[in-house]
Motif scaffolding. Structure first.
Motif, PDB file in Angstrom:
ATOM      1  N   VAL A 188     -49.221 -51.205 -16.296  1.00 26.23           N
ATOM      2  CA  VAL A 188     -48.581 -52.119 -15.352  1.00 26.23           C
ATOM      3  C   VAL A 188     -47.143 -52.323 -15.823  1.00 26.23           C
ATOM      4  CG1 VAL A 188     -48.572 -54.426 -14.353  1.00 26.23           C
ATOM      5  CG2 VAL A 188     -50.750 -53.252 -14.778  1.00 26.23           C
TER       6      VAL A 188
ATOM      7  N   PRO B 236     -48.378 -44.613  -8.205  1.00 28.89           N
ATOM      8  CA  PRO B 236     -48.644 -44.554  -6.761  1.00 28.89           C
ATOM      9  C   PRO B 236     -48.180 -43.261  -6.090  1.00 28.89           C
ATOM     10  CG  PRO B 236     -46.744 -45.921  -7.191  1.00 28.89           C
ATOM     11  CD  PRO B 236     -47.309 -45.571  -8.535  1.00 28.89           C
TER      12      PRO B 236
ATOM     13  N   ARG C 175     -46.162 -53.420 -10.758  1.00 29.47           N
ATOM     14  CA  ARG C 175     -46.957 -52.377 -10.109  1.00 29.47           C
ATOM     15  C   ARG C 175     -47.660 -51.526 -11.167  1.00 29.47           C
ATOM     16  NH1 ARG C 175     -44.626 -48.689  -5.270  1.00 29.47           N
ATOM     17  NH2 ARG C 175     -44.919 -50.714  -4.241  1.00 29.47           N
ATOM     18  N   SER C 176     -48.843 -51.024 -10.828  1.00 25.69           N
ATOM     19  CA  SER C 176     -49.627 -50.196 -11.736  1.00 25.69           C
ATOM     20  C   SER C 176     -49.264 -48.724 -11.549  1.00 25.69           C
ATOM     21  CB  SER C 176     -51.119 -50.402 -11.465  1.00 25.69           C
ATOM     22  OG  SER C 176     -51.899 -49.581 -12.310  1.00 25.69           O
ATOM     23  N   TYR C 177     -49.075 -48.026 -12.681  1.00 27.51           N
ATOM     24  CA  TYR C 177     -48.721 -46.608 -12.652  1.00 27.51           C
ATOM     25  C   TYR C 177     -49.718 -45.823 -13.502  1.00 27.51           C
ATOM     26  CZ  TYR C 177     -44.333 -48.112 -10.590  1.00 27.51           C
ATOM     27  OH  TYR C 177     -43.394 -48.666  -9.753  1.00 27.51           O
TER      28      TYR C 177
END
Length: 206
Positions: free
Chosen positions: A83, A121, A60-62
Motif C-alpha cells: 500500500v 492496478p 492505493r494497493s500495488y
C-alpha cells in the motif's frame, strides 16, 4: 559420485580491478538495485533485490510480480503487495534465493535474469537486470592473492576433483580432491605467488 561438472575462467593480472554493484534504471518512476552484481555459488547471504517505485497514488494497493530465471532456464517467482504511503513512493526488498521458495538457489554458474512487473492496478515492467554467479570469488586477481573456490549442488560427501589449468597445463598443486560438506558444498583455494604466470586460467570441478 558427483553429479555436476562446472567450469569457470579467471585471470591473474598485475593491476587491481574492482567489481561494483549495478544500479539499473528501468523507467522514470522506478529503479531496481541488485547487490552484489556477482557472487559465488554457496553464498549464504544471497543477492539482494531492491525495488523503488515513485509517483504513485498514496493509499492505493500495488502488486508486483518478481521473476528470477537461472542459467539452466528454471524460473522462480513471488508476488508482493504494497500500500503506497502518502508520498506515493515505496521500496520493497527481497533476497534471492531466500525469499523465492523451494528450489530457488545459487547452484549454476552464469547470469541470472530478474524481471519485476507491476500487475495491479495496471500492468507494466518496473524493474529488470542481471546478476552473475561464479565458482571463484572474483574474475581478476593480482599475483600473491588468494583465489577462493566455492561450488554448490553436490551430494553430501561427494568426492570432487578441482582442477586449475592454463593452456592445458595444471597449476602447481592441482588437481586436488575435495569432499563435499553435509550441505553439498565444495570449498577450495589457491594462493598465487610472485612468480605465477599472468593470463587466463580455467577452474573446473568434476
Amino acid at each position: 559420485m558427483p553429479h555436476r561438472r562446472i567450469k569457470a575462467t579467471l585471470t591473474v593480472v598485475l593491476v587491481v580491478l574492482s567489481l561494483v554493484g549495478q544500479l539499473l534504471p528501468v523507467r522514470a518512476a522506478s529503479t531496481l538495485t541488485i547487490s552484489p552484481s556477482r557472487t559465488q555459488e554457496a553464498s549464504s547471504s544471497g543477492v539482494t533485490l531492491i525495488l523503488t517505485v515513485r509517483g504513485l497514488v498514496g493509499g492505493r494497493s500495488y502488486t508486483d510480480y518478481w521473476a528470477v530465471s537461472d542459467p539452466s532456464g528454471n524460473n522462480y517467482a513471488i508476488t508482493t503487495t504494497t500500500v503506497a504511503p502518502p508520498s506515493g513512493n515505496y521500496t520493497v526488498i527481497e533476497v534471492y534465493p531466500r525469499d523465492f521458495g523451494v528450489g530457488a538457489g545459487l547452484t549454476y554458474v552464469g547470469q541470472y535474469s530478474v524481471a519485476i512487473f507491476q500487475t495491479s492496478p495496471g500492468t507494466s515492467l518496473v524493474g529488470a537486470g542481471q546478476f552473475g554467479i561464479g565458482i571463484t570469488d572474483k574474475l581478476f586477481y593480482q599475483r600473491t592473492q588468494l583465489i577462493s573456490i566455492k561450488a554448490a549442488g553436490y551430494n553430501a560427501n561427494d568426492m570432487v576433483a578441482v582442477s586449475i589449468t592454463k593452456g592445458g597445463i595444471a597449476a602447481p598443486g592441482f588437481p586436488i580432491h575435495v569432499t563435499a560438506d553435509g550441505s553439498g558444498n565444495i570449498f577450495a583455494s589457491w594462493i598465487t605467488t610472485a612468480s605465477t604466470l599472468t593470463g587466463n586460467y580455467t577452474v573446473s570441478l568434476s
